[in-house]
Design a protein around this motif. Sequence first.
Motif, PDB file in Angstrom:
ATOM      1  N   LEU A 128      -8.497  14.604  -3.613  1.00 32.71           N
ATOM      2  CA  LEU A 128      -7.008  14.158  -3.751  1.00 32.71           C
ATOM      3  C   LEU A 128      -6.130  15.172  -3.606  1.00 32.71           C
ATOM      4  N   VAL A 129      -5.202  14.638  -3.652  1.00 33.34           N
ATOM      5  CA  VAL A 129      -4.167  15.104  -4.018  1.00 33.34           C
ATOM      6  C   VAL A 129      -3.600  15.744  -5.161  1.00 33.34           C
ATOM      7  N   THR A 130      -3.777  16.926  -6.146  1.00 36.71           N
ATOM      8  CA  THR A 130      -3.435  17.347  -7.377  1.00 36.71           C
ATOM      9  C   THR A 130      -2.546  17.669  -7.980  1.00 36.71           C
ATOM     10  N   PRO A 131      -1.699  17.750  -9.124  1.00 37.68           N
ATOM     11  CA  PRO A 131      -0.520  18.280  -9.334  1.00 37.68           C
ATOM     12  C   PRO A 131      -0.818  19.854  -8.532  1.00 37.68           C
ATOM     13  N   SER A 132      -2.123  20.730  -9.261  1.00 40.96           N
ATOM     14  CA  SER A 132      -2.172  22.114  -8.024  1.00 40.96           C
ATOM     15  C   SER A 132      -1.513  22.165  -6.429  1.00 40.96           C
ATOM     16  N   HIS A 133      -2.140  21.297  -5.792  1.00 42.19           N
ATOM     17  CA  HIS A 133      -1.934  20.854  -4.623  1.00 42.19           C
ATOM     18  C   HIS A 133       0.086  20.658  -3.916  1.00 42.19           C
ATOM     19  N   GLY A 184      -2.665  21.505 -14.958  1.00 38.93           N
ATOM     20  CA  GLY A 184      -3.517  22.399 -14.811  1.00 38.93           C
ATOM     21  C   GLY A 184      -4.116  22.521 -13.245  1.00 38.93           C
ATOM     22  N   LYS A 185      -5.071  22.498 -12.704  1.00 37.47           N
ATOM     23  CA  LYS A 185      -6.425  22.227 -11.645  1.00 37.47           C
ATOM     24  C   LYS A 185      -7.479  20.851 -12.759  1.00 37.47           C
ATOM     25  N   LEU A 186      -7.603  20.661 -11.614  1.00 33.98           N
ATOM     26  CA  LEU A 186      -8.471  19.265 -12.521  1.00 33.98           C
ATOM     27  C   LEU A 186      -9.831  19.618 -12.201  1.00 33.98           C
ATOM     28  N   VAL A 194      -2.356  11.163  -1.029  1.00 39.49           N
ATOM     29  CA  VAL A 194      -3.653  10.740  -1.291  1.00 39.49           C
ATOM     30  C   VAL A 194      -4.518  10.939  -1.627  1.00 39.49           C
ATOM     31  N   LEU A 195      -4.274  11.744  -0.115  1.00 39.28           N
ATOM     32  CA  LEU A 195      -5.916  11.911  -0.191  1.00 39.28           C
ATOM     33  C   LEU A 195      -5.471  13.678   0.301  1.00 39.28           C
ATOM     34  N   ILE A 196      -6.416  14.845  -0.335  1.00 40.75           N
ATOM     35  CA  ILE A 196      -6.540  16.249   1.005  1.00 40.75           C
ATOM     36  C   ILE A 196      -6.906  16.207   1.605  1.00 40.75           C
ATOM     37  N   ILE A 197      -8.023  16.267   1.597  1.00 42.69           N
ATOM     38  CA  ILE A 197      -8.393  15.946   2.649  1.00 42.69           C
ATOM     39  C   ILE A 197      -8.688  15.876   4.522  1.00 42.69           C
ATOM     40  N   ALA A 237       1.115  -1.294   0.074  1.00 39.11           N
ATOM     41  CA  ALA A 237      -0.524   0.015   0.074  1.00 39.11           C
ATOM     42  C   ALA A 237       0.836   1.516   0.296  1.00 39.11           C
ATOM     43  N   TYR A 238       1.933   1.094   0.581  1.00 39.24           N
ATOM     44  CA  TYR A 238       2.671   1.859   0.885  1.00 39.24           C
ATOM     45  C   TYR A 238       3.773   2.646  -0.472  1.00 39.24           C
ATOM     46  N   LEU A 239       3.956   1.671  -1.600  1.00 37.03           N
ATOM     47  CA  LEU A 239       4.792   1.934  -2.649  1.00 37.03           C
ATOM     48  C   LEU A 239       3.420   2.066  -3.444  1.00 37.03           C
ATOM     49  N   VAL A 240       2.287   1.885  -3.804  1.00 38.09           N
ATOM     50  CA  VAL A 240       1.366   2.164  -5.022  1.00 38.09           C
ATOM     51  C   VAL A 240       0.948   3.688  -4.014  1.00 38.09           C
ATOM     52  N   THR A 241       0.735   3.991  -2.862  1.00 48.70           N
ATOM     53  CA  THR A 241       0.528   5.482  -2.415  1.00 48.70           C
ATOM     54  C   THR A 241       1.358   6.677  -3.057  1.00 48.70           C
ATOM     55  N   GLN A 242       2.563   5.934  -3.003  1.00 46.91           N
ATOM     56  CA  GLN A 242       4.129   6.299  -3.345  1.00 46.91           C
ATOM     57  C   GLN A 242       4.333   6.554  -4.751  1.00 46.91           C
ATOM     58  N   LEU A 243       3.730   5.602  -5.317  1.00 45.34           N
ATOM     59  CA  LEU A 243       4.494   6.318  -7.014  1.00 45.34           C
ATOM     60  C   LEU A 243       3.283   7.199  -7.637  1.00 45.34           C
ATOM     61  N   TYR A 244       1.438   7.124  -6.509  1.00 44.02           N
ATOM     62  CA  TYR A 244       1.025   8.275  -7.190  1.00 44.02           C
ATOM     63  C   TYR A 244       1.355   9.585  -6.524  1.00 44.02           C
ATOM     64  N   GLY A 245       2.281   9.761  -5.886  1.00 38.90           N
ATOM     65  CA  GLY A 245       2.857  10.916  -5.007  1.00 38.90           C
ATOM     66  C   GLY A 245       3.987  11.724  -5.569  1.00 38.90           C
ATOM     67  N   ASN A 246       4.492  10.021  -6.669  1.00 41.01           N
ATOM     68  CA  ASN A 246       5.305  10.921  -7.804  1.00 41.01           C
ATOM     69  C   ASN A 246       4.896  11.848  -8.647  1.00 41.01           C
ATOM     70  N   MET A 247       3.611  10.823  -9.091  1.00 37.10           N
ATOM     71  CA  MET A 247       2.852  11.735  -9.982  1.00 37.10           C
ATOM     72  C   MET A 247       2.419  13.080 -10.600  1.00 37.10           C
ATOM     73  N   VAL A 248       2.450  12.928  -9.053  1.00 34.21           N
ATOM     74  CA  VAL A 248       1.568  14.735  -8.813  1.00 34.21           C
ATOM     75  C   VAL A 248       3.039  15.862  -8.833  1.00 34.21           C
ATOM     76  N   HIS A 249       4.109  15.732  -9.444  1.00 35.05           N
ATOM     77  CA  HIS A 249       4.797  16.233  -9.308  1.00 35.05           C
ATOM     78  C   HIS A 249       5.623  16.469 -10.771  1.00 35.05           C
ATOM     79  N   THR A 250       4.612  17.446 -11.438  1.00 31.88           N
ATOM     80  CA  THR A 250       4.394  17.738 -12.628  1.00 31.88           C
ATOM     81  C   THR A 250       3.720  19.705 -12.924  1.00 31.88           C
ATOM     82  N   GLN A 251       4.262  20.271 -13.742  1.00 31.16           N
ATOM     83  CA  GLN A 251       3.560  21.625 -13.533  1.00 31.16           C
ATOM     84  C   GLN A 251       2.800  21.487 -15.222  1.00 31.16           C
ATOM     85  N   ALA A 252       2.669  20.314 -15.926  1.00 28.07           N
ATOM     86  CA  ALA A 252       1.845  20.062 -17.359  1.00 28.07           C
ATOM     87  C   ALA A 252       0.474  20.086 -17.126  1.00 28.07           C
TER      88      ALA A 252
END
Length: 301
Positions: free
Chosen positions: A184-189, A174-176, A208-211, A157-172
């Motif tokens: 959810l944690v998004t690139p904007s967040h 915008g807001k969803l 993963v969650l911004i809540i 579970a940690y590795l899967v969520t970590q990979l999701y966390g890597n995917m939000v490191h982008t400026q490409a």
Amino acid sequence: MLNDPRNITLSLLFALLIVVSLVEMYISYMHDRKLYAKKDTWTNVYLMGLAFLINLSTKTATFFLLDYCYQFRLFEIKNIFVYWVVLVLAQDLLYWILHTSGHYIRFFWAMHVTHHSSPLFNLTTGFRSTVFEPLYRVFFYLPLAFMGFSAIDILFAYLVTQLYGNMVHTQAVGKLHPVIEYFLVTPSHHRVHHASNIRYLDKNMGMVLIIWDRMFGTFQEELPEDKIVYGLTHQPEDTGPVNIVFHEFKAMTADMKRAPGLMNKLRYMFNPPGWSHDGSTQVAKVMQQELKEAEQHQKAS
């Protein structure tokens, strides 16, 4: 082992992350967006390699510690769907606590600062790992074992969520959609999280969650009028990979040496970054309060 669905899932997600990173890098160079710099990217890869080696060397101890605590589990969840939902939610909350500790306790910040040291923000920034985190991360996840989750499932579970966390490191991106942005944690967040602007310091700690941030008062929206400046409030002059890892430890040690009395020395370790015994520097919350008051005064005048 090779046919284990967990290994297949992790391999596919990691491969996807590499491919998307290469695509972002290519588009950046083709359109001269300057999202990448060669030295910075190699530093990211180098630090990821260091973190990987420490992860590898501590993997067995981490597994056996979680597995040992699992013997003393307080309950078990039989429904497989509920099991995984609760595991991901609980793991994500504990990550928020781990991450917040890395911002509000200077000793942990001295290790976590590595991840924030790049003045650029792209998918490889997610590879700029908190090198020494594998040495203490397991202690934040021990409650999961006592809750009846197996060691292998916790690590997966940690590795899967970590990979999701890597995917939000982008400026490409915008807001969803507002619903996605709310939960959810998004690139904007995460752009906010990596900003050095006073308003944005120590915000949006979720993986993963911004809540969690909305619940605990660490949420901050990305604002068009406050353009993000990435990196640290005080960037180190030496950006070599060794200094990037150890520069905050050096600064903390220097502060402790000049501090009068044992209690002040300890406060430099366990108080938030920016705390000083003589008021010569300020923590982020104080600076944010001053910014808020200055903006309110400007609106009133």
